[in-house]
Design a protein around this motif. Structure first.
Motif, PDB file in Angstrom:
ATOM      1  N   GLN A   1       0.827  -1.210   0.000  1.00 36.26           N
ATOM      2  CA  GLN A   1       0.000   0.000   0.000  1.00 36.26           C
ATOM      3  C   GLN A   1       0.860   1.258   0.000  1.00 36.26           C
TER       4      GLN A   1
ATOM      5  N   LEU B   1       2.462   1.645  -3.436  1.00 38.00           N
ATOM      6  CA  LEU B   1       1.510   2.097  -4.448  1.00 38.00           C
ATOM      7  C   LEU B   1       1.194   3.578  -4.300  1.00 38.00           C
ATOM      8  N   VAL B   2       1.141   4.049  -3.058  1.00 40.69           N
ATOM      9  CA  VAL B   2       0.965   5.493  -2.845  1.00 40.69           C
ATOM     10  C   VAL B   2       2.148   6.265  -3.426  1.00 40.69           C
TER      11      VAL B   2
ATOM     12  N   VAL C   1       4.028   5.264  -5.936  1.00 40.15           N
ATOM     13  CA  VAL C   1       3.880   5.204  -7.397  1.00 40.15           C
ATOM     14  C   VAL C   1       2.899   6.281  -7.870  1.00 40.15           C
ATOM     15  N   ALA C   2       1.763   6.387  -7.172  1.00 32.34           N
ATOM     16  CA  ALA C   2       0.759   7.382  -7.558  1.00 32.34           C
ATOM     17  C   ALA C   2       1.307   8.803  -7.451  1.00 32.34           C
ATOM     18  N   LEU C   3       2.051   9.091  -6.383  1.00 25.88           N
ATOM     19  CA  LEU C   3       2.615  10.425  -6.212  1.00 25.88           C
ATOM     20  C   LEU C   3       3.629  10.733  -7.314  1.00 25.88           C
ATOM     21  N   SER C   4       4.496   9.741  -7.621  1.00 22.72           N
ATOM     22  CA  SER C   4       5.504   9.969  -8.655  1.00 22.72           C
ATOM     23  C   SER C   4       4.850  10.223 -10.011  1.00 22.72           C
ATOM     24  N   LEU C   5       3.843   9.430 -10.341  1.00 24.66           N
ATOM     25  CA  LEU C   5       3.160   9.617 -11.611  1.00 24.66           C
ATOM     26  C   LEU C   5       2.381  10.934 -11.638  1.00 24.66           C
ATOM     27  N   ASP C   6       1.828  11.309 -10.503  1.00 25.65           N
ATOM     28  CA  ASP C   6       1.093  12.579 -10.452  1.00 25.65           C
ATOM     29  C   ASP C   6       2.031  13.757 -10.654  1.00 25.65           C
TER      30      ASP C   6
ATOM     31  N   ARG D   1       2.963  13.893 -14.280  1.00 28.09           N
ATOM     32  CA  ARG D   1       1.859  14.438 -15.080  1.00 28.09           C
ATOM     33  C   ARG D   1       1.805  15.949 -14.985  1.00 28.09           C
TER      34      ARG D   1
ATOM     35  N   ALA E   1       8.721   5.612 -10.071  1.00 24.00           N
ATOM     36  CA  ALA E   1       7.433   4.915 -10.102  1.00 24.00           C
ATOM     37  C   ALA E   1       7.599   3.483 -10.588  1.00 24.00           C
TER      38      ALA E   1
END
Length: 432
Positions: A250, A253-254, A256-261, A264, A287
């Protein structure tokens, strides 16, 4: 039997307490036999008559109540003097009304079993008292030379007791004859503890068979305990899985989401060429690395739920486990009929934990794993050449292993003397 054990037997604490138990139990056995048999026979005879039926029922109910009290007394005596605790039977359930209470008493299987114990115990108690008499005979014969010296002689000599009920009483009329008495006393002293121990062993079998809970009650208790263990184990596994997911995948994955955000956002603000391509690459690389680590942790977690190696069967899974072990492992597995998936999984984790314990705690240099399937049971045997001393301790790994295999009616046998070697056998049924 080792000669040293025979010579030491009369001087052990166990022998003294067993003799005390037989000495205290004999008068109770005689009294219980008389108090039980006479009212029982009289009550049974009176209930067959019209006039004495009421008195007969009163006598029978009284005998049954007394039998329960007598059983409790015998269990307490064995626990106090022998340290042997017999599980108590279920409590008596009273019926409704006078008729219901009488009917419940007459149908009280526990009380009838206690009556059987009281009646069957008399010959066993007599054997125990006879063994105590051997003790007394041995001590009197050993002291015969002292009685000779201090004036115990008579015209016919000093009687030498014999442990046998027949054969007469020889008399010692010469000083060398007292040495014969000493030899006979020593032989009797060495034999007495074993006669008493045989009586105690017979009484133990009767006590467990008739004074403890019945077979059905024991089975119900075992099922209740194993059900509770299974529920607790499943709850603990779910909590551990939840904690592992929360602390591992978990969090990653958080990330990963922050890096991708963040990547972006860097791409969304650009109408033309990207001003910081290296930063975007680093965010995407971070990520990607977090995603790979998450996949690895998820694989480990899924392997903890069901090892993929078991897809090919237990022997292949154990071969993989032995190859990964920190100790050199010699494996022999013969499983002609494949058990159910639950039993295979439990067998795999049993071997895994036993090998881990051998590597961590025993100081062993090698281990041997033997798996056989005989008599409709799966037997796992793990031996090592370590220091020994393995015990089932509260909160320890072996205690947890024992609890888990009990949920499927499995058994655990441990042979681990100090200095080794250690041999632990797990017996599992073919299906849960």
């Amino acid at each position: 039997m080792q000669p040293r054990a025979v010579l030491r037997a009369p001087f052990t604490r166990r022998a003294w307490f067993e003799a005390a138990y037989c000495l205290a139990a004999f008068p109770l056995a005689v009294l219980g036999f008389v108090v039980t048999l006479v009212p029982l026979a009289l009550g049974a005879a009176l209930t067959a008559t019209l006039v004495g039926a009421v008195l007969g029922l009163v006598l029978l109910v009284g005998v049954l109540v007394l039998a329960r009290l007598s059983a409790s007394l015998h269990r307490g005596l064995a626990a106090r003097l022998l340290g042997e605790r017999t599980a108590p039977p279920p409590p008596f359930r009273r019926g409704q009304g006078i008729g219901g209470r009488i009917d419940a008493r007459l149908r009280d299987v526990t009380a009838w079993r206690a009556i059987g114990y009281v009646l069957a115990r008399l010959p066993v108690a007599a054997l125990g008292a006879y063994g105590v008499a051997w003790w007394i005979t041995a001590l009197l014969n050993l002291t015969l030379p002292l009685r000779w010296v201090f004036g115990g002689r008579t015209a016919g000599g000093i009687p030498m007791l014999t442990p046998l009920p027949a054969g007469g009483t020889p008399h010692i009329s010469t000083w060398p004859g007292t040495l014969v008495s000493v030899a006979a006393g020593a032989a009797t002293l060495l034999a007495a503890p074993w006669l008493v121990r045989a009586a105690v062993a017979a009484d133990r079998r009767l006590r467990h068979a008739l004074l403890g809970p019945g077979e059905l009650t024991q089975r119900v208790r075992a099922l209740e305990e194993t059900r509770a263990l299974a529920v607790d184990d499943a709850t603990a596994r779910l909590r551990r899985l939840e904690r592992d997911l929360h602390d591992g995948p978990q969090v990653r994955l958080v990330a990963v989401a922050l890096s991708l955000d963040m990547a972006r956002e860097k791409l969304a603000d650009q109408d033309g060429p990207i001003s910081d391509p290296d930063g975007v690459r680093r965010l995407v690389a971070t990520a990607h690395r977090s995603a790979a680590e998450t996949l690895s942790e998820l694989r480990d977690l899924s392997r903890g739920l069901h090892p993929p190696a078991l897809d090919e069967g237990l022997p292949d899974a154990l071969a993989t486990l032995a190859a990964r072990s920190a100790l050199p492992v010699e494996l022999s597995a013969e499983v002609p009929v494949r058990p159910t998936q639950a039993i295979e999984t439990m067998a795999y984790y049993c071997v895994a934990e036993l090998l881990a314990n051998a590597a961590k705690h025993s100081g062993a240099r090698r281990a041997v794993v033997t798996v056989t399937q005989r008599d409709d049971a799966l037997r796992l045997r793990v031996t090592d050449d370590g220091s020994g001393g393995a015990r089932v301790l509260a909160g320890g790994g072996l205690a947890g292993l024992h609890q888990r295999i009990r949920t499927v009616d499995g058994r655990l046998h441990i042979s681990s003397p100090e200095g080794g070697p250690t041999a632990i056998t797990v017996v599992l049924p073919p299906h849960a």
